[in-house]
Design a protein around this motif. Structure first.
Motif, PDB file in Angstrom:
ATOM      1  N   SER A 118      44.261 -35.698  47.499  1.00  0.00           N
ATOM      2  CA  SER A 118      45.605 -35.990  47.121  1.00  0.00           C
ATOM      3  C   SER A 118      46.569 -35.604  48.276  1.00  0.00           C
ATOM      4  O   SER A 118      47.736 -36.020  48.303  1.00  0.00           O
ATOM      5  N   HIS A 119      46.133 -34.967  49.332  1.00  0.00           N
ATOM      6  CA  HIS A 119      47.077 -34.668  50.614  1.00  0.00           C
ATOM      7  C   HIS A 119      46.811 -35.768  51.583  1.00  0.00           C
ATOM      8  O   HIS A 119      47.237 -35.373  52.779  1.00  0.00           O
ATOM      9  N   CYS A 120      46.310 -36.597  51.460  1.00  0.00           N
ATOM     10  CA  CYS A 120      46.000 -37.839  52.461  1.00  0.00           C
ATOM     11  C   CYS A 120      46.979 -38.774  52.365  1.00  0.00           C
ATOM     12  O   CYS A 120      47.213 -39.476  51.085  1.00  0.00           O
ATOM     13  N   LYS A 121      47.625 -39.043  53.536  1.00  0.00           N
ATOM     14  CA  LYS A 121      48.808 -40.040  53.205  1.00  0.00           C
ATOM     15  C   LYS A 121      48.487 -41.278  54.218  1.00  0.00           C
ATOM     16  O   LYS A 121      48.058 -41.518  55.248  1.00  0.00           O
ATOM     17  N   GLY A 139      46.802 -34.867  55.276  1.00  0.00           N
ATOM     18  CA  GLY A 139      47.951 -35.373  56.164  1.00  0.00           C
ATOM     19  C   GLY A 139      47.817 -36.830  56.572  1.00  0.00           C
ATOM     20  O   GLY A 139      47.216 -37.493  55.995  1.00  0.00           O
ATOM     21  N   THR A 140      48.449 -37.067  57.779  1.00  0.00           N
ATOM     22  CA  THR A 140      48.487 -38.317  58.045  1.00  0.00           C
ATOM     23  C   THR A 140      47.385 -38.867  59.407  1.00  0.00           C
ATOM     24  O   THR A 140      46.874 -37.505  60.066  1.00  0.00           O
ATOM     25  N   TYR A 141      47.201 -39.796  59.768  1.00  0.00           N
ATOM     26  CA  TYR A 141      46.188 -40.179  60.873  1.00  0.00           C
ATOM     27  C   TYR A 141      46.474 -39.416  62.103  1.00  0.00           C
ATOM     28  O   TYR A 141      45.799 -39.151  62.934  1.00  0.00           O
ATOM     29  N   ASN A 142      47.840 -39.499  62.206  1.00  0.00           N
ATOM     30  CA  ASN A 142      48.442 -38.830  63.650  1.00  0.00           C
ATOM     31  C   ASN A 142      48.815 -37.249  63.576  1.00  0.00           C
ATOM     32  O   ASN A 142      49.140 -36.652  64.377  1.00  0.00           O
ATOM     33  N   ASN A 143      48.746 -36.829  62.251  1.00  0.00           N
ATOM     34  CA  ASN A 143      49.052 -35.441  62.220  1.00  0.00           C
ATOM     35  C   ASN A 143      48.358 -34.663  60.824  1.00  0.00           C
ATOM     36  O   ASN A 143      48.955 -34.575  59.780  1.00  0.00           O
ATOM     37  N   GLY A 144      46.949 -34.314  61.129  1.00  0.00           N
ATOM     38  CA  GLY A 144      46.260 -34.107  59.886  1.00  0.00           C
ATOM     39  C   GLY A 144      45.152 -33.086  60.210  1.00  0.00           C
ATOM     40  O   GLY A 144      45.200 -32.856  61.413  1.00  0.00           O
ATOM     41  N   CYS A 145      44.076 -32.997  59.222  1.00  0.00           N
ATOM     42  CA  CYS A 145      43.108 -32.363  59.721  1.00  0.00           C
ATOM     43  C   CYS A 145      41.943 -32.686  58.443  1.00  0.00           C
ATOM     44  O   CYS A 145      42.385 -33.697  57.666  1.00  0.00           O
ATOM     45  N   LEU A 146      40.731 -32.082  58.685  1.00  0.00           N
ATOM     46  CA  LEU A 146      39.747 -32.434  58.024  1.00  0.00           C
ATOM     47  C   LEU A 146      38.689 -31.434  57.398  1.00  0.00           C
ATOM     48  O   LEU A 146      38.330 -30.492  58.247  1.00  0.00           O
ATOM     49  N   GLU A 175      50.447 -27.719  55.824  1.00  0.00           N
ATOM     50  CA  GLU A 175      50.284 -26.181  55.352  1.00  0.00           C
ATOM     51  C   GLU A 175      48.888 -25.789  55.187  1.00  0.00           C
ATOM     52  O   GLU A 175      48.189 -25.070  55.975  1.00  0.00           O
ATOM     53  N   GLN A 176      48.112 -26.724  54.734  1.00  0.00           N
ATOM     54  CA  GLN A 176      46.801 -26.543  54.223  1.00  0.00           C
ATOM     55  C   GLN A 176      45.981 -26.465  55.551  1.00  0.00           C
ATOM     56  O   GLN A 176      44.796 -25.785  55.457  1.00  0.00           O
ATOM     57  N   CYS A 177      46.225 -27.216  56.690  1.00  0.00           N
ATOM     58  CA  CYS A 177      45.110 -27.089  57.608  1.00  0.00           C
ATOM     59  C   CYS A 177      45.112 -25.865  58.338  1.00  0.00           C
ATOM     60  O   CYS A 177      44.106 -25.616  59.185  1.00  0.00           O
ATOM     61  N   GLN A 178      46.172 -24.918  58.477  1.00  0.00           N
ATOM     62  CA  GLN A 178      45.873 -23.634  58.952  1.00  0.00           C
ATOM     63  C   GLN A 178      44.743 -23.041  58.386  1.00  0.00           C
ATOM     64  O   GLN A 178      44.167 -22.151  59.528  1.00  0.00           O
TER      65      GLN A 178
END
Ligand SMILES: [Zn+2]
Length: 269
Positions: free
Chosen positions: A211-214, A28-35, A260-263
């Motif tokens: 590839s899912h990192c923006k 995701g993005t720096y403001n809306n993502g996960c690790l 979606e992946q973050c769930q």
């Protein structure tokens, strides 16, 4: 089981004290993502100390861990004292309950503009006080707290190829713009932003294999020094008289939808 599934939905990012076991993936993005597959930074190491560990925000993508450790070794070699490492990400990234909106993908780190020669105790690291280096009204750094080590730190960090941006107070940017450097290409990455008067915020680019990192848009090819007039005006203009405005209905803020992946990270505590 339905019950545990429902329970899992109610969990939020700060409920997790462990990293996930997958391979490293910033999503995701720096403001809306996960690790996924984050790692913890050791509490102390050569040239750095982690502060306020009780916040449990000292995790990151392995790229970030490596970056911080290399930066601290490099700044120590240049004679700097231990860097104070503050917020990174939580074990699985995601939204902080308080403070800033970014730091969600394990690629952001706050480094304080204060350093220590001696290793601090856990209690001291927990309660160390901020040192503000900026006088906003005068649009100048404070001579009592600003020093050349801060320039070395920012320059050393900005020169890293992994670094996409460094956020600093516009006053700090002005200070750097007023200096003469033989090479100043790194200055492009140093971006003026609100706050950041006692720490800098270093942001790494997305790891290529994630590839899912923006990424954000790349910074412009200019040093940005002539864009500081607006900031100066914001900081130095006299405060406006308060005029009572009619109360407007607040627009509903739409909650951001996480990738979606973050769930998958919010289960299997
Ligand atoms: Zn930050």
């Amino acid at each position: 089981m339905l019950l545990s599934a429902n329970h899992a939905l109610a969990l939020s990012w700060q409920d997790f004290s462990t990293v996930s076991n997958q391979k490293p993936d910033a999503v995701g993005t720096y403001n809306n993502g996960c690790l996924f597959g984050g790692a913890g930074l050791p509490e102390t190491g050569e040239g750095f100390q982690v502060i306020r560990t009780s916040r449990n925000r000292f995790y990151g993508h392995p790229n970030l861990i490596n970056f911080i450790q290399s930066l601290a070794i490099a700044t120590k070699a240049k004679g700097l004292d231990d860097l104070l490492i503050a917020d990174m990400s939580m074990p699985r990234g995601g939204n902080f309950k308080s403070g800033h909106a970014s730091h969600q993908t394990g690629l952001d780190v706050d480094i304080w503009l204060r350093s220590f020669e001696q290793k601090l105790s856990i209690k001291q690291r927990e309660t160390v006080e901020k040192l503000d280096v900026v006088n906003k009204k005068q649009f100048k750094v404070k001579t009592a707290s600003w020093n050349p080590d801060h320039v070395t730190l920012i320059k050393e960090a900005a020169k890293s190829e992994q670094v996409a941006r460094i956020f600093v107070s516009p006053v700090i940017k002005q200070q750097l713009c007023d200096m003469e450097f033989t090479d100043d290409a790194w200055l492009n990455k140093v971006r003026p932003w609100w706050g950041h008067t006692y720490h800098i915020h270093v942001r790494l680019s997305c790891p290529k294999e994630n590839s899912h990192c923006k990424n954000q848009k790349q910074v412009a090819d200019t040093d940005g020094c002539n864009e500081l007039a607006w900031w100066r005006n914001q900081f130095t203009k006299p405060a406006k008289k308060l005029i009572k405005k009619p109360v407007k209905k607040k627009a509903k803020i739409k909650a951001k939808v996480k990738p979606e992946q973050c769930q998958a990270l919010l289960v299997n505590k």
